[in-house]
Write an enzyme that holds these catalytic residues in place. Structure first.
Site, mmCIF file in Angstrom:
data_model
loop_
_atom_site.group_PDB
_atom_site.id
_atom_site.type_symbol
_atom_site.label_atom_id
_atom_site.label_comp_id
_atom_site.label_asym_id
_atom_site.label_seq_id
_atom_site.Cartn_x
_atom_site.Cartn_y
_atom_site.Cartn_z
ATOM 1 N N ASN A 296 0.824 -1.216 0.000
ATOM 2 C CA ASN A 296 0.000 0.000 0.000
ATOM 3 C C ASN A 296 0.857 1.266 0.000
ATOM 4 O OD1 ASN A 296 0.786 -0.462 2.683
ATOM 5 N ND2 ASN A 296 -1.118 0.309 3.547
ATOM 6 N N HIS B 70 -1.467 -10.516 10.750
ATOM 7 C CA HIS B 70 -1.911 -9.905 12.019
ATOM 8 C C HIS B 70 -3.209 -10.478 12.583
ATOM 9 C CE1 HIS B 70 -4.031 -7.595 9.021
ATOM 10 N NE2 HIS B 70 -3.104 -6.693 8.839
ATOM 11 N N ASP C 292 3.765 -5.377 11.725
ATOM 12 C CA ASP C 292 2.824 -4.428 11.110
ATOM 13 C C ASP C 292 3.288 -2.993 11.394
ATOM 14 O OD1 ASP C 292 0.782 -3.331 9.649
ATOM 15 O OD2 ASP C 292 -0.832 -4.048 10.957
ATOM 16 N N HIS D 128 2.890 6.719 11.028
ATOM 17 C CA HIS D 128 2.033 7.867 10.705
ATOM 18 C C HIS D 128 2.551 9.048 11.511
ATOM 19 C CE1 HIS D 128 -0.907 5.387 8.608
ATOM 20 N NE2 HIS D 128 -0.967 4.577 9.646
ATOM 21 N N GLY E 44 -2.767 2.201 12.765
ATOM 22 C CA GLY E 44 -1.428 1.613 12.702
ATOM 23 C C GLY E 44 -0.457 2.247 13.662
HETATM 24 O O1 DOR Z 1 -3.174 -0.592 11.216
HETATM 25 C C1 DOR Z 1 -2.942 -0.718 10.029
HETATM 26 N N1 DOR Z 1 -2.131 0.122 9.378
HETATM 27 N N2 DOR Z 1 -3.525 -1.723 9.372
HETATM 28 C C2 DOR Z 1 -3.445 -1.829 8.034
HETATM 29 O O2 DOR Z 1 -4.007 -2.739 7.508
HETATM 30 C C3 DOR Z 1 -2.734 -0.817 7.247
HETATM 31 C C4 DOR Z 1 -1.708 -0.150 8.047
HETATM 32 C C5 DOR Z 1 -1.170 1.106 7.402
HETATM 33 O O3 DOR Z 1 -0.775 1.054 6.233
HETATM 34 O O4 DOR Z 1 -1.096 2.129 8.083
HETATM 35 ZN ZN ZN Z 2 -3.007 -5.293 7.361
#
Ligand code: DOR
Ligand code: ZN
Length: 425
Positions: free
Chosen positions: A93, A231, A304, A308, A323
């Protein structure tokens, strides 16, 4: 013949090769060498430390390209080596997403130039990760993608998912899945339960994850191709993976440190630093994940790592992105909670970061036999300290772990025969 180094007096734990003993470990020219052949070697005394294969993280959001204000190739992999990792698997992503050979090749080329560790890259299962049309798996593989996933989202259409597994099988690529039913999720921003009700926030029901894990077990059997649950967060999902495995279905699962350590109660204390997808669940789920790790249903721990910025996380539970970061916290946190907490033995814990990920990837990572690439980590499993998130190397510091008391950490990381993090011995 180049310069050789012998690590002397450490306890080598290499689950892939079934080794747990105090012995000399040597490397020369970037690969592991027999100690007896390493004449004239530099000798480093590592007595009291554990030597393990460099850790492998199956779940990392590098954010590069497209969101380098959060993290980039350099900062993410610097965080990785400081956490004890020498291989990370990048999620698709990015912006643009890793759904075509050009983006995958670009990431891998820049990794070779800029990364502090090995970067493996996933290719998206579907175009744009929208779950409507499959990508060209052979082309993604030719560009260097080693795994397929739409992580961050999930193919909703079971027929399309079956076709994805069939095509992945045809080109021999592992499939890993973010298990989330969008319709059942219905915009939930945390786990659905007493805490979400108290806070008046829309909740995500257990069925959000459990339905897709059940579906994927069925589809994996139908396609006769393995599927790995990313996860895992619910007791129901752990039990379904256990039953699928008992029936001979090749289903594996990873757990993230936050699901090992925290429950939805953390949302009240840590706010958006306890917002992630899948969400933190209840104590019964957390205990089921511990039992899954203990009995071998869950074979990998994966962070994971999801950076951010503070500004983005300040937006409140309903709108802040999901996240948290994990690369520099997972080893201290899990040594403390799992190993010193009596859930896993030290070799079992090391297996979740070496052998477990290796078996999902089907690649020669996470082992230290002669001739293997010299990627290893030194651990001081008894070092008592408090996590200081401000000292982390990630560009973003979004996580709830600042000041947590931990016992054990990585104290040196060797990547391809060079110290990416110099040993503190
Ligand atoms: O908590 C998450 N953050 N879950 C996800 O599936 C995506 C990820 C993100 O890219 O920030
Ligand atoms: Zn995920």
């Amino acid at each position: 013949m180049g310069h050789a180094t012998i690590l002397r007096g450490g306890r080598l734990i290499d689950p892939v090769n079934g080794i747990d003993e105090i012995r000399d470990v040597a490397f020369r020219d970037g690969v592991m060498a027999p100690p007896e052949s390493a004449g004239g070697a530099e000798i480093l005394d590592v007595s009291g430390l554990v030597i393990a294969p460099g850790f492998v993280d199956l779940h990392v959001h590098l954010r590069d390209p497209g969101q380098t204000h959060k993290e980039d190739m350099g900062t993410c992999t610097l965080a990785a080596v400081h956490g004890g990792f020498t291989t990370v698997l990048g999620m698709p992503n990015t912006r643009p997403p890793a759904d075509c050979p050009e983006v995958v090749a670009d990431i891998l080329e820049r990794a070779v130039a800029q990364a502090h560790c090995q970067v493996l890259q996933t290719g998206a299962l579907s175009v744009g990760r929208w779950g409507k049309e499959l990508t060209d798996y052979a082309a993604l593989k030719a560009a260097g993608a080693t795994v397929l996933t739409d992580d961050g989202s999930c193919i909703q259409d079971a027929a399309l998912m079956l076709q994805a597994l069939q095509r992945a099988k045809a080109c021999g690529l592992p499939v890993i899945e973010h298990c989330e039913d969008d319709a059942v999720c219905a915009g939930g921003v945390m786990h659905h339960g007493t805490v979400s009700e108290r806070l008046g926030l829309p909740g995500q029901r257990y069925a959000t994850e459990d339905l897709i894990v059940a579906r994927d077990a069925v589809l994996s059997a139908e396609a006769d191709w393995p599927i790995h649950v990313q996860h895992i967060s619910t007791a129901g999902a752990v039990e379904m993976v256990r039953r699928a495995q008992a029936r001979g279905i090749r289903m594996t699962a990873e757990a993230a440190p936050h699901h090992i350590l925290l429950t939805d109660e953390a949302v009240e204390k840590y706010g958006t630093n306890a917002k992630m997808n899948p969400p933190l669940r209840e104590e019964t789920d957390r205990l089921a994940i511990l039992e899954g790790l203990r009995d071998g249903t869950i074979t990998a721990i994966a962070t994971d790592h999801a950076p951010h910025t503070a500004e983005e996380k300040a937006a409140g539970m309903e709108t802040a992105p999901a996240g948290i970061i994990g690369l520099e916290a997972v080893v201290p946190l899990c040594l403390t909670a799992l190993v010193h907490g009596g859930v896993l033995t030290l070799p079992q814990f090391i297996s979740t970061l070496t052998r477990g990920p290796r078996e999902v990837l089907g690649l020669p990572v996470g082992s230290l036999e002669t001739g293997a690439v010299a990627d290893l980590v030194l651990l001081d499993v008894d070092h008592e300290h408090e996590l200081c998130v401000a000292d982390f190397h990630s560009r973003s510091l979004n996580c709830p772990y600042d000041g947590w008391s931990c016992r054990g950490r990585a104290v040196g990381t060797l990547f391809h025969g060079c110290w990416a993090v110099s040993p503190r011995v």
